[in-house]
Design a protein around this motif. Structure first.
Motif, mmCIF file in Angstrom:
data_model
loop_
_atom_site.group_PDB
_atom_site.id
_atom_site.type_symbol
_atom_site.label_atom_id
_atom_site.label_comp_id
_atom_site.label_asym_id
_atom_site.label_seq_id
_atom_site.Cartn_x
_atom_site.Cartn_y
_atom_site.Cartn_z
ATOM 1 N N SER A 37 0.905 -1.224 0.017
ATOM 2 C CA SER A 37 0.104 -0.031 -0.085
ATOM 3 C C SER A 37 0.929 1.256 -0.021
ATOM 4 C CB SER A 37 -0.870 -0.096 1.147
ATOM 5 O OG SER A 37 -1.720 -1.301 1.117
ATOM 6 N N LYS A 51 -4.647 2.625 2.104
ATOM 7 C CA LYS A 51 -4.500 2.465 3.485
ATOM 8 C C LYS A 51 -3.316 1.553 4.231
ATOM 9 C CE LYS A 51 -8.181 4.751 4.072
ATOM 10 N NZ LYS A 51 -8.093 5.476 2.551
ATOM 11 N N THR A 59 -4.369 -4.435 4.529
ATOM 12 C CA THR A 59 -5.372 -4.357 3.535
ATOM 13 C C THR A 59 -5.970 -5.807 3.422
ATOM 14 O OG1 THR A 59 -3.790 -3.021 2.445
ATOM 15 C CG2 THR A 59 -5.305 -4.113 0.948
ATOM 16 N N ASP A 75 -4.340 -2.813 -5.148
ATOM 17 C CA ASP A 75 -3.966 -3.168 -3.942
ATOM 18 C C ASP A 75 -4.427 -4.430 -3.406
ATOM 19 O OD1 ASP A 75 -2.306 -3.038 -1.594
ATOM 20 O OD2 ASP A 75 -3.511 -1.389 -0.555
HETATM 21 MG MG MG Z 1 -1.737 -3.034 2.406
#
Ligand code: MG
Ligand code: GTP
Length: 201
Positions: A37, A51, A59, A75
């Protein structure tokens, strides 16, 4: 490539619900906490688009972001995070592997590896799984700010040696630091070139 816009599109757990748009897509995968991320934020030049957290397991969904209105960046949750329950882990593994097997728009994946570690079985297994499934990928070494240049060089060499035990052709390698903005141009230029070749073909 210049990033003119980077927008969140959708999060979900099911590849069937991913955007239907037929634009090239690039996915970031790797162990929890490796810096997926953070790398996405570095590439898009945004602080909180994806995030991030110092704790692994942040995540948890497939997250789509549209870049320059003409390609998607994804992501994904990390693998190998011991603290999620076994049943949750299986759900993760299944929807991640489903994503890779079924997502037709996926042009190439980036497997992120923490430069500080010698080759870990979980990463080698995942790399081999991608290769056996003919999924195109590059390797991105993360957190290069944490090591001296000579150690970086020797760790990359060790990784290449390990992969050469199984494969004759090595993937592309990128060396990055999200905190120091290292490797950004190389990755974006690679994506641009692949996108241009897709248009030509
Ligand atoms: Mg992540
Ligand atoms: P999950 O979503 O949990 O799978 O993790 P992730 O791979 O998305 O990692 P994330 O980007 O959330 O970063 C994890 C931690 O590593 C955070 O504390 C980041 O600040 C740190 N980190 C990420 N990239 C770098 C880097 O290039 N250098 C340094 N020093 N720290 C980094």
């Amino acid at each position: 490539m210049q990033i003119k816009s980077a927008k969140f599109v959708i999060s979900n757990q099911n590849v069937a619900n991913c955007p239907k748009t037929n634009i090239p897509e690039y996915a970031f995968i790797g162990r929890s906490n490796v810096g997926k991320s953070s790398l996405i934020n570095m590439l898009t030049n945004q602080k909180n688009l994806a995030k991030t957290s110092s704790k692994p397991g942040k995540t948890q969904l497939i997250n789509h972001f549209i870049i320059n209105d003409n390609w998607n960046l994804v992501d994904l949750p990390g693998y190998g995070y011991a603290k999620v329950s076994r049943s949750q882990k299986n759900i993760f593994q299944k929807f991640i592997t489903n994503y890779f097997k079924e997502r037709k728009q996926l042009v190439s994946a980036f497997v992120l590896i923490d430069i500080r570690h010698s080759p870990l079985p979980i990463d080698i297994d995942f790399i081999n799984w991608l290769a056996y499934n003919s999924i195109s990928f590059s390797i991105i070494f993360t957190k290069c700010d944490k090591l001296k240049p000579n150690v970086i060089k020797s760790n990359i060499e060790k990784y290449k040696q390990k992969l050469m035990q199984d494969w004759e052709v090595l993937p592309n390698f990128f060396t990055t630091s999200s905190s120091k903005f290292i490797g950004r141009d190389e990755i974006l230029d690679f994506i641009q070139k692949v996108n241009e070749n897709l248009v030509k073909s």
